[in-house]
Design a protein around this motif. Structure first.
Motif, PDB file in Angstrom:
ATOM      1  N   LEU A  19       0.838  -1.206   0.000  1.00 36.55           N
ATOM      2  CA  LEU A  19       0.000   0.000   0.000  1.00 36.55           C
ATOM      3  C   LEU A  19       0.871   1.252   0.000  1.00 36.55           C
ATOM      4  N   LEU A  20       1.860   1.293   0.881  1.00 36.43           N
ATOM      5  CA  LEU A  20       2.726   2.476   0.962  1.00 36.43           C
ATOM      6  C   LEU A  20       3.523   2.669  -0.323  1.00 36.43           C
ATOM      7  N   ASP A  21       4.004   1.581  -0.915  1.00 37.81           N
ATOM      8  CA  ASP A  21       4.727   1.687  -2.194  1.00 37.81           C
ATOM      9  C   ASP A  21       3.834   2.284  -3.274  1.00 37.81           C
ATOM     10  N   ALA A  22       2.593   1.844  -3.325  1.00 39.14           N
ATOM     11  CA  ALA A  22       1.659   2.344  -4.337  1.00 39.14           C
ATOM     12  C   ALA A  22       1.346   3.822  -4.129  1.00 39.14           C
ATOM     13  N   LEU A  23       1.315   4.258  -2.868  1.00 41.88           N
ATOM     14  CA  LEU A  23       0.975   5.649  -2.579  1.00 41.88           C
ATOM     15  C   LEU A  23       2.154   6.597  -2.754  1.00 41.88           C
ATOM     16  N   SER A  24       3.367   6.084  -2.698  1.00 42.40           N
ATOM     17  CA  SER A  24       4.547   6.953  -2.679  1.00 42.40           C
ATOM     18  C   SER A  24       4.693   7.810  -3.936  1.00 42.40           C
ATOM     19  N   GLY A  25       4.202   7.353  -5.064  1.00 39.26           N
ATOM     20  CA  GLY A  25       4.306   8.130  -6.289  1.00 39.26           C
ATOM     21  C   GLY A  25       3.140   9.068  -6.527  1.00 39.26           C
ATOM     22  N   GLU A  26       2.171   9.061  -5.642  1.00 34.43           N
ATOM     23  CA  GLU A  26       0.939   9.846  -5.841  1.00 34.43           C
ATOM     24  C   GLU A  26       0.628  10.685  -4.612  1.00 34.43           C
ATOM     25  N   LYS A  27       1.625  11.339  -4.045  1.00 36.98           N
ATOM     26  CA  LYS A  27       1.483  12.018  -2.755  1.00 36.98           C
ATOM     27  C   LYS A  27       0.388  13.081  -2.711  1.00 36.98           C
ATOM     28  N   ASP A  28       0.129  13.777  -3.813  1.00 36.08           N
ATOM     29  CA  ASP A  28      -0.877  14.846  -3.814  1.00 36.08           C
ATOM     30  C   ASP A  28      -2.278  14.365  -4.168  1.00 36.08           C
ATOM     31  N   ALA A  29      -2.384  13.138  -4.664  1.00 37.30           N
ATOM     32  CA  ALA A  29      -3.687  12.613  -5.081  1.00 37.30           C
ATOM     33  C   ALA A  29      -4.550  12.290  -3.865  1.00 37.30           C
ATOM     34  N   PRO A  30      -5.838  12.614  -3.912  1.00 37.71           N
ATOM     35  CA  PRO A  30      -6.733  12.227  -2.822  1.00 37.71           C
ATOM     36  C   PRO A  30      -6.755  10.707  -2.679  1.00 37.71           C
ATOM     37  N   LEU A  31      -6.787  10.234  -1.437  1.00 35.81           N
ATOM     38  CA  LEU A  31      -6.856   8.803  -1.147  1.00 35.81           C
ATOM     39  C   LEU A  31      -8.291   8.480  -0.747  1.00 35.81           C
ATOM     40  N   VAL A  32      -8.956   7.699  -1.586  1.00 38.73           N
ATOM     41  CA  VAL A  32     -10.370   7.387  -1.389  1.00 38.73           C
ATOM     42  C   VAL A  32     -10.515   5.889  -1.131  1.00 38.73           C
ATOM     43  N   PHE A  33     -10.975   5.560   0.077  1.00 37.82           N
ATOM     44  CA  PHE A  33     -11.268   4.177   0.406  1.00 37.82           C
ATOM     45  C   PHE A  33     -12.725   3.910   0.071  1.00 37.82           C
ATOM     46  N   HIS A  34     -13.019   2.704  -0.405  1.00 35.29           N
ATOM     47  CA  HIS A  34     -14.385   2.307  -0.748  1.00 35.29           C
ATOM     48  C   HIS A  34     -14.746   1.058   0.043  1.00 35.29           C
ATOM     49  N   CYS A  35     -15.891   1.097   0.708  1.00 36.97           N
ATOM     50  CA  CYS A  35     -16.390  -0.115   1.364  1.00 36.97           C
ATOM     51  C   CYS A  35     -17.909  -0.084   1.373  1.00 36.97           C
ATOM     52  N   ASP A  36     -18.478  -1.251   1.395  1.00 35.23           N
ATOM     53  CA  ASP A  36     -19.939  -1.385   1.425  1.00 35.23           C
ATOM     54  C   ASP A  36     -20.609  -0.651   0.266  1.00 35.23           C
ATOM     55  N   GLU A  78     -16.631  15.977   7.976  1.00 36.87           N
ATOM     56  CA  GLU A  78     -16.158  17.024   8.878  1.00 36.87           C
ATOM     57  C   GLU A  78     -15.965  18.297   8.076  1.00 36.87           C
ATOM     58  N   GLY A  79     -16.930  19.165   8.186  1.00 37.03           N
ATOM     59  CA  GLY A  79     -16.850  20.451   7.493  1.00 37.03           C
ATOM     60  C   GLY A  79     -16.688  20.294   6.000  1.00 37.03           C
ATOM     61  N   GLU A  80     -15.785  21.066   5.468  1.00 40.45           N
ATOM     62  CA  GLU A  80     -15.542  21.083   4.025  1.00 40.45           C
ATOM     63  C   GLU A  80     -14.333  20.246   3.632  1.00 40.45           C
ATOM     64  N   ARG A  81     -13.939  19.343   4.484  1.00 40.40           N
ATOM     65  CA  ARG A  81     -12.745  18.538   4.203  1.00 40.40           C
ATOM     66  C   ARG A  81     -12.919  17.690   2.955  1.00 40.40           C
ATOM     67  N   THR A  82     -11.822  17.476   2.285  1.00 41.35           N
ATOM     68  CA  THR A  82     -11.784  16.566   1.144  1.00 41.35           C
ATOM     69  C   THR A  82     -11.029  15.312   1.573  1.00 41.35           C
ATOM     70  N   HIS A  83     -11.024  14.311   0.699  1.00 41.97           N
ATOM     71  CA  HIS A  83     -10.303  13.084   1.032  1.00 41.97           C
ATOM     72  C   HIS A  83      -8.825  13.397   1.278  1.00 41.97           C
ATOM     73  N   MET A  84      -8.268  12.743   2.251  1.00 43.77           N
ATOM     74  CA  MET A  84      -6.871  12.923   2.645  1.00 43.77           C
ATOM     75  C   MET A  84      -5.941  12.638   1.456  1.00 43.77           C
ATOM     76  N   PRO A  85      -4.936  13.489   1.248  1.00 46.37           N
ATOM     77  CA  PRO A  85      -3.955  13.182   0.197  1.00 46.37           C
ATOM     78  C   PRO A  85      -3.177  11.914   0.552  1.00 46.37           C
ATOM     79  N   ALA A  86      -2.812  11.159  -0.459  1.00 46.43           N
ATOM     80  CA  ALA A  86      -2.058   9.920  -0.252  1.00 46.43           C
ATOM     81  C   ALA A  86      -0.773  10.194   0.531  1.00 46.43           C
ATOM     82  N   GLY A  87      -0.138  11.332   0.277  1.00 47.40           N
ATOM     83  CA  GLY A  87       1.091  11.685   0.986  1.00 47.40           C
ATOM     84  C   GLY A  87       0.868  11.891   2.475  1.00 47.40           C
ATOM     85  N   LYS A  88      -0.276  12.419   2.859  1.00 40.05           N
ATOM     86  CA  LYS A  88      -0.574  12.608   4.289  1.00 40.05           C
ATOM     87  C   LYS A  88      -0.779  11.253   4.963  1.00 40.05           C
TER      88      LYS A  88
END
Length: 174
Positions: A19-36, A78-88
């Motif tokens: 997971l971390l390897d996949a995210l390392s090249g996309e630090k600014d991209a929003p990270l969106v988890f999908h379930c249910d 939570e307010g106007e938050r967007t999905h967390m960046p992959a880098g965060k």
């Protein structure tokens, strides 16, 4: 005691390191988890990261041993938050490693709750970059009978060896 190594991750799930390897090249991209069948809400928090080493006895009286990483997601708006960046997300996990040793090859489990419903356990699929965001599908982690699972895997392996491309002329299934 000869424990069965249960660190073998099933084909449809990934480890923390992958997971971390996949995210390392996309630090600014929003990270969106999908379930249910829906995305986790944009205000989600990582509320806890845990590492565990487990020893158990399965229903066939086989000793088991494995390590597992749990990442707890609080599925809230939570307010106007967007999905967390992959880098965060990546930085949070690295911060955790300053205090808790995390085995990158360990089984990875997500615990997801909205703070009202009970936490549910999920495994993660390989992240996919789509529409400028990194998407990670989380599928429910079902209970299973490990001796049966091992038997089925062995039967599948035997069938693949018998009927696969290299079996031509081997006579193994004659």
């Amino acid at each position: 005691m000869n424990a069965i190594d249960n660190n073998k991750i099933q084909a449809e799930e990934i480890s923390l390191g992958l997971l971390l390897d996949a995210l390392s090249g996309e630090k600014d991209a929003p990270l969106v988890f999908h379930c249910d069948g829906r995305p986790v809400k944009p205000g989600y928090h990582i509320t806890e990261v845990k590492a565990g080493q487990f020893s158990a006895l399965d229903c066939g009286a086989n000793p088991e041993a494995w390590t597992e990483i749990f990442i707890q997601l609080w599925d809230i708006d939570e307010g106007e938050r967007t999905h967390m960046p992959a880098g965060k997300f990546h930085a949070i996990i690295l911060k955790v490693t300053e205090h808790v040793p995390l085995d990158g090859t360990a089984k990875l489990t997500f615990e997801v709750s909205d703070g009202v419903r009970p936490m549910q356990l999920y495994c993660a699929a390989i992240p996919i970059l789509r529409g400028g965001a990194v998407h990670v599908d989380l599928s429910p982690r079902p209970a299973s009978c490990k001796p049966r699972d091992r038997w089925l895997a062995e039967e599948s392996r035997k069938a693949a060896a018998c009927y696969g491309p290299s079996a031509t002329g081997s006579g193994c299934c004659a």
